[in-house]
Design a protein around this motif. Structure first.
Motif, PDB file in Angstrom:
ATOM      1  N   GLU A  41      -6.150   0.529  -3.044  1.00  0.00           N
ATOM      2  CA  GLU A  41      -4.636   1.503  -2.441  1.00  0.00           C
ATOM      3  C   GLU A  41      -4.502   1.183  -0.808  1.00  0.00           C
ATOM      4  OE1 GLU A  41      -1.957   3.539  -2.140  1.00  0.00           O
ATOM      5  OE2 GLU A  41      -2.976   3.428  -4.377  1.00  0.00           O
ATOM      6  N   ALA A  42      -5.770   0.734   0.135  1.00  0.00           N
ATOM      7  CA  ALA A  42      -5.098  -0.268   1.046  1.00  0.00           C
ATOM      8  C   ALA A  42      -4.896  -1.508   1.272  1.00  0.00           C
ATOM      9  CB  ALA A  42      -6.540   0.185   2.108  1.00  0.00           C
ATOM     10  N   GLU A  43      -5.005  -1.930   0.646  1.00  0.00           N
ATOM     11  CA  GLU A  43      -4.922  -3.279   0.217  1.00  0.00           C
ATOM     12  C   GLU A  43      -3.004  -3.590  -0.594  1.00  0.00           C
ATOM     13  OE1 GLU A  43      -5.903  -7.500  -2.199  1.00  0.00           O
ATOM     14  OE2 GLU A  43      -5.704  -5.496  -3.490  1.00  0.00           O
ATOM     15  N   ARG A  44      -2.487  -2.651  -1.390  1.00  0.00           N
ATOM     16  CA  ARG A  44      -0.959  -1.760  -1.643  1.00  0.00           C
ATOM     17  C   ARG A  44      -0.873  -1.244  -0.244  1.00  0.00           C
ATOM     18  NH1 ARG A  44      -3.602   0.271  -6.968  1.00  0.00           N
ATOM     19  NH2 ARG A  44      -3.480   1.772  -6.225  1.00  0.00           N
ATOM     20  N   SER A  45      -1.320  -0.995   0.358  1.00  0.00           N
ATOM     21  CA  SER A  45      -0.275  -0.427   1.959  1.00  0.00           C
ATOM     22  C   SER A  45      -0.269  -1.298   2.591  1.00  0.00           C
ATOM     23  CB  SER A  45      -1.206   1.200   2.092  1.00  0.00           C
ATOM     24  OG  SER A  45      -1.801   1.513   1.431  1.00  0.00           O
ATOM     25  N   VAL A  46      -0.981  -2.231   2.532  1.00  0.00           N
ATOM     26  CA  VAL A  46      -0.034  -3.727   3.701  1.00  0.00           C
ATOM     27  C   VAL A  46       0.355  -4.482   2.631  1.00  0.00           C
ATOM     28  CG1 VAL A  46      -1.644  -5.472   4.751  1.00  0.00           C
ATOM     29  CG2 VAL A  46      -2.468  -3.791   4.661  1.00  0.00           C
ATOM     30  N   LEU A  47       0.634  -4.551   1.451  1.00  0.00           N
ATOM     31  CA  LEU A  47       1.819  -5.761   0.904  1.00  0.00           C
ATOM     32  C   LEU A  47       2.672  -5.347   1.057  1.00  0.00           C
ATOM     33  CD1 LEU A  47      -0.512  -6.755  -1.539  1.00  0.00           C
ATOM     34  CD2 LEU A  47       0.113  -7.970  -0.133  1.00  0.00           C
ATOM     35  N   SER A  48       3.475  -3.416   0.786  1.00  0.00           N
ATOM     36  CA  SER A  48       4.011  -2.646   0.048  1.00  0.00           C
ATOM     37  C   SER A  48       4.824  -2.769   1.911  1.00  0.00           C
ATOM     38  CB  SER A  48       3.960  -1.863  -0.344  1.00  0.00           C
ATOM     39  OG  SER A  48       2.962  -0.417   0.444  1.00  0.00           O
ATOM     40  N   GLU A  57       6.800  -3.472 -10.796  1.00  0.00           N
ATOM     41  CA  GLU A  57       5.864  -2.591 -11.225  1.00  0.00           C
ATOM     42  C   GLU A  57       4.454  -1.777 -10.112  1.00  0.00           C
ATOM     43  OE1 GLU A  57       2.614  -6.085 -13.271  1.00  0.00           O
ATOM     44  OE2 GLU A  57       4.969  -7.345 -12.878  1.00  0.00           O
ATOM     45  N   GLU A  58       3.750  -0.748 -11.069  1.00  0.00           N
ATOM     46  CA  GLU A  58       3.812   0.127 -10.309  1.00  0.00           C
ATOM     47  C   GLU A  58       2.025  -0.329  -9.616  1.00  0.00           C
ATOM     48  OE1 GLU A  58       1.013   4.596 -10.547  1.00  0.00           O
ATOM     49  OE2 GLU A  58       2.002   3.557 -12.065  1.00  0.00           O
ATOM     50  N   ASN A  59       1.550  -1.411  -9.918  1.00  0.00           N
ATOM     51  CA  ASN A  59       0.294  -2.087  -9.492  1.00  0.00           C
ATOM     52  C   ASN A  59       0.469  -3.692 -10.466  1.00  0.00           C
ATOM     53  OD1 ASN A  59      -2.096  -2.443  -8.571  1.00  0.00           O
ATOM     54  ND2 ASN A  59      -3.274  -1.613 -10.839  1.00  0.00           N
ATOM     55  N   PRO A  60       1.184  -4.366  -9.180  1.00  0.00           N
ATOM     56  CA  PRO A  60       1.327  -5.900  -9.072  1.00  0.00           C
ATOM     57  C   PRO A  60       0.731  -6.786  -9.202  1.00  0.00           C
ATOM     58  CG  PRO A  60       2.202  -5.433  -7.084  1.00  0.00           C
ATOM     59  CD  PRO A  60       1.690  -3.970  -7.631  1.00  0.00           C
ATOM     60  N   ARG A  61       0.381  -7.848  -9.881  1.00  0.00           N
ATOM     61  CA  ARG A  61      -0.366  -8.666 -10.386  1.00  0.00           C
ATOM     62  C   ARG A  61       0.091  -9.916  -8.998  1.00  0.00           C
ATOM     63  NH1 ARG A  61      -5.217  -7.794 -13.606  1.00  0.00           N
ATOM     64  NH2 ARG A  61      -5.295  -9.938 -13.155  1.00  0.00           N
ATOM     65  N   HIS A  62       0.477 -10.080  -9.233  1.00  0.00           N
ATOM     66  CA  HIS A  62       1.317 -11.341  -7.900  1.00  0.00           C
ATOM     67  C   HIS A  62       2.793 -11.321  -7.003  1.00  0.00           C
ATOM     68  CE1 HIS A  62       3.303 -14.917  -7.938  1.00  0.00           C
ATOM     69  NE2 HIS A  62       1.968 -15.308  -7.316  1.00  0.00           N
ATOM     70  N   LEU A  63       2.580 -11.284  -5.769  1.00  0.00           N
ATOM     71  CA  LEU A  63       3.734 -10.957  -5.034  1.00  0.00           C
ATOM     72  C   LEU A  63       3.624 -11.846  -4.273  1.00  0.00           C
ATOM     73  CD1 LEU A  63       2.733  -6.977  -3.679  1.00  0.00           C
ATOM     74  CD2 LEU A  63       4.457  -7.879  -5.661  1.00  0.00           C
ATOM     75  N   SER A  64       5.322 -12.203  -3.987  1.00  0.00           N
ATOM     76  CA  SER A  64       5.515 -13.149  -2.821  1.00  0.00           C
ATOM     77  C   SER A  64       6.549 -12.832  -1.993  1.00  0.00           C
ATOM     78  CB  SER A  64       5.768 -14.895  -3.682  1.00  0.00           C
ATOM     79  OG  SER A  64       7.528 -14.032  -4.062  1.00  0.00           O
ATOM     80  N   GLY A  65       6.657 -13.584  -0.598  1.00  0.00           N
ATOM     81  CA  GLY A  65       7.655 -12.817   0.360  1.00  0.00           C
ATOM     82  C   GLY A  65       7.555 -13.616   1.799  1.00  0.00           C
ATOM     83  N   ALA A  66       8.075 -13.634   2.629  1.00  0.00           N
ATOM     84  CA  ALA A  66       8.132 -13.914   4.005  1.00  0.00           C
ATOM     85  C   ALA A  66       7.622 -13.234   4.846  1.00  0.00           C
ATOM     86  CB  ALA A  66       9.588 -14.393   3.725  1.00  0.00           C
ATOM     87  N   LEU A  67       7.309 -13.736   5.912  1.00  0.00           N
ATOM     88  CA  LEU A  67       6.182 -13.928   7.148  1.00  0.00           C
ATOM     89  C   LEU A  67       7.783 -13.794   8.420  1.00  0.00           C
ATOM     90  CD1 LEU A  67       2.974 -14.198   5.991  1.00  0.00           C
ATOM     91  CD2 LEU A  67       3.978 -12.074   6.366  1.00  0.00           C
ATOM     92  N   SER A  68       6.940 -13.788   9.363  1.00  0.00           N
ATOM     93  CA  SER A  68       8.209 -14.065  10.114  1.00  0.00           C
ATOM     94  C   SER A  68       8.021 -15.916  10.310  1.00  0.00           C
ATOM     95  CB  SER A  68       7.090 -14.093  11.748  1.00  0.00           C
ATOM     96  OG  SER A  68       5.746 -14.805  12.095  1.00  0.00           O
ATOM     97  N   GLY A  69       9.628 -15.956  10.629  1.00  0.00           N
ATOM     98  CA  GLY A  69       9.692 -17.423  11.355  1.00  0.00           C
ATOM     99  C   GLY A  69       9.950 -17.812   9.283  1.00  0.00           C
ATOM    100  N   ASP A  70       9.945 -19.640   9.225  1.00  0.00           N
ATOM    101  CA  ASP A  70      10.049 -19.940   7.719  1.00  0.00           C
ATOM    102  C   ASP A  70       8.767 -19.752   7.352  1.00  0.00           C
ATOM    103  OD1 ASP A  70       8.347 -21.130  10.141  1.00  0.00           O
ATOM    104  OD2 ASP A  70       9.425 -23.425   9.551  1.00  0.00           O
ATOM    105  N   VAL A  71       7.763 -18.658   8.023  1.00  0.00           N
ATOM    106  CA  VAL A  71       6.528 -18.822   7.507  1.00  0.00           C
ATOM    107  C   VAL A  71       6.173 -17.582   6.012  1.00  0.00           C
ATOM    108  CG1 VAL A  71       3.678 -17.887   7.377  1.00  0.00           C
ATOM    109  CG2 VAL A  71       4.762 -18.810   9.390  1.00  0.00           C
ATOM    110  N   SER A  72       5.952 -18.071   5.003  1.00  0.00           N
ATOM    111  CA  SER A  72       5.457 -17.513   3.713  1.00  0.00           C
ATOM    112  C   SER A  72       4.661 -17.241   3.140  1.00  0.00           C
ATOM    113  CB  SER A  72       6.987 -17.898   2.610  1.00  0.00           C
ATOM    114  OG  SER A  72       6.152 -19.497   1.772  1.00  0.00           O
TER     115      SER A  72
END
Length: 421
Positions: A41-48, A57-72
């Motif tokens: 649950e804490a892991e999902r909170s950090v990702l969301s 999905e309510e409980n995804p197994r794979h996620l991707s996204g962008a962080l600051s700048g050009d970092v993903s």
């Protein structure tokens, strides 16, 4: 028609979760985490909390996204934990030594280190262009030259690593891309990381095996002593059975404590072998290759775990065999006791029959005696009316016929009661 409830999950498992196409030069940071059920649950909170990390999905197994700048980043959940990978394109090799000097990279690493879970493997990777360029940059990386592993992969890709944990808590891997296609490079680098990740996960079984080995030594000694005791009659069957039950319980406890980890080690070992075969490393003179490193460091540990599993199963089978022998010994003793009891009952019955036959003979004599006595009274009374009747002679003549009639009558009655047996 209606859609099966797990159809999409099954189909998604069939697709490769590829890394994004690498843009050289690039720094890649990866963490393999063991995440407990209470930390999900804490892991999902950090990702969301990240923009772009939402999922239908309510409980995804794979996620991707962008962080600051050009970092993903990409994140994947496995059965035993999760894997988080951060991509930082356009960075020089110095970022491996001091990622905090780049604000975007530093923020990404700070965010990644807030993820819950225990680190199984953490790696800093830098991928450069041609081999000569990367070799000129290598002195900036603090590799242990005596343990440096370097080999070629297909398409001219070459890797360098000492597979040591450096002061920043991460291992370091340097890769030269050469002229290989970027999609092939991404695939090979992902397979290379999977090889290392599966290797570390497989090695989680080694401490468990090392801890359980002395317990199996003690169980084997006790089993040998029990096997020797079963062949002698010094110890009682009850004591032997109690000791054997305690030993079987101890072996069952050991099996319960190691089975999951040993089975996982065996599964991860097969994956390591598959990834190593897919990468097909090419040795380079003067350096240990990835195959040499794996065979020298990993295979002995994996075989130790396999040997522990086989040894536990053999001891369990031997304990079961000794238990069967002991039970056979107990059953044999019970059968011998029953045979003795039956023989004793047979002797008792035979004696009873003989005594009964003696009593029958005495009964014939007694009944005949009383019958002759009654007939004697009748003959003596008749002698007063008939002078020609001699009572003593008449009684003497009646003894044998009366004995025969009484014996025949009792024998017929006995035969009728016993049904001819």
């Amino acid at each position: 028609m209606r859609e099966h409830e797990v159809r999409r999950q099954v189909v998604s498992e069939m697709h490769l979760r590829r890394w994004p196409l690498l843009q050289l030069p690039v720094a890649v940071f990866q963490w393999v985490l063991e995440v407990g059920p209470g930390e999900r649950e804490a892991e999902r909170s950090v990702l969301s909390a990240l923009c772009g990390s939402q999922s239908d999905e309510e409980n995804p197994r794979h996620l991707s996204g962008a962080l600051s700048g050009d970092v993903s980043f990409t994140w994947e959940r496995q059965s035993e934990g999760s894997t988080l990978t951060v991509f930082c394109p356009g960075r020089a090799i110095e970022v491996l030594l001091a990622p905090g000097l780049d604000s975007s990279v530093g923020e990404a690493i700070d965010w990644a280190e807030t993820m819950p879970g225990a680190i199984i493997r953490a790696t800093s990777i830098w991928v450069g262009g041609d081999e000569a360029e990367v070799e000129r940059a290598l002195p900036a990386v603090d590799f242990n030259r005596s343990e440096l592993v370097s080999c070629g992969l297909s398409g001219g890709v070459r890797i360098w690593s000492d597979f040591r944990i450096h002061p920043d808590g991460r291992g370091r891997l340097v890769v030269s891309a050469g002229e290989v296609d970027r999609s092939d490079l991404t695939r090979q680098l992902q397979q290379l990381q999977e090889l290392g990740n599966y290797r570390n996960k497989a090695l989680l079984g080694l401490p468990v095996a090392q801890e359980a080995w002395p317990r199996l030594d003690a169980a084997e000694r006790e089993l040998a002593a029990l096997a020797k005791a079963v062949t002698s009659s010094a110890a009682s069957d009850d004591d032997l059975l109690a000791q054997l039950s305690d030993l079987s319980l101890e072996l069952s406890t050991i099996a319960t404590s190691i089975d999951y980890r040993m089975n996982a080690t065996a599964a991860y070992s097969r994956l390591v072998e598959e990834r190593l075969a897919q990468l097909a490393p090419e040795p380079i003179r003067g350096f240990a290759s990835l195959v040499d490193f794996t065979e020298r460091r990993f295979l002995p540990a994996a075989r130790t775990c396999a040997a522990l599993t086989e040894r536990e199963r053999q001891l369990t089978r031997r304990a079961r065999q000794i238990s069967e022998l002991l039970r056979a010994r107990i059953e044999t003793r019970i059968e011998n006791q029953n045979a003795k009891l039956l023989r004793s009952m047979e002797r008792s019955t035979t004696m009873q029959v003989r005594l009964q036959q003696i009593v029958e003979g005495l009964s014939v004599v007694a009944v005949s005696y009383y019958a002759i006595g009654l007939l004697g009274y009748a003959i003596k009374g008749a002698s007063h009316h008939f002078d020609w009747v001699d009572p003593e002679v008449a009684i003497a003549l009646l003894v044998l016929p009366v004995l025969g009639c009484v014996w025949f009558a009792l024998h017929s009655l006995k035969k009728r009661v016993l049904g001819g047996d």
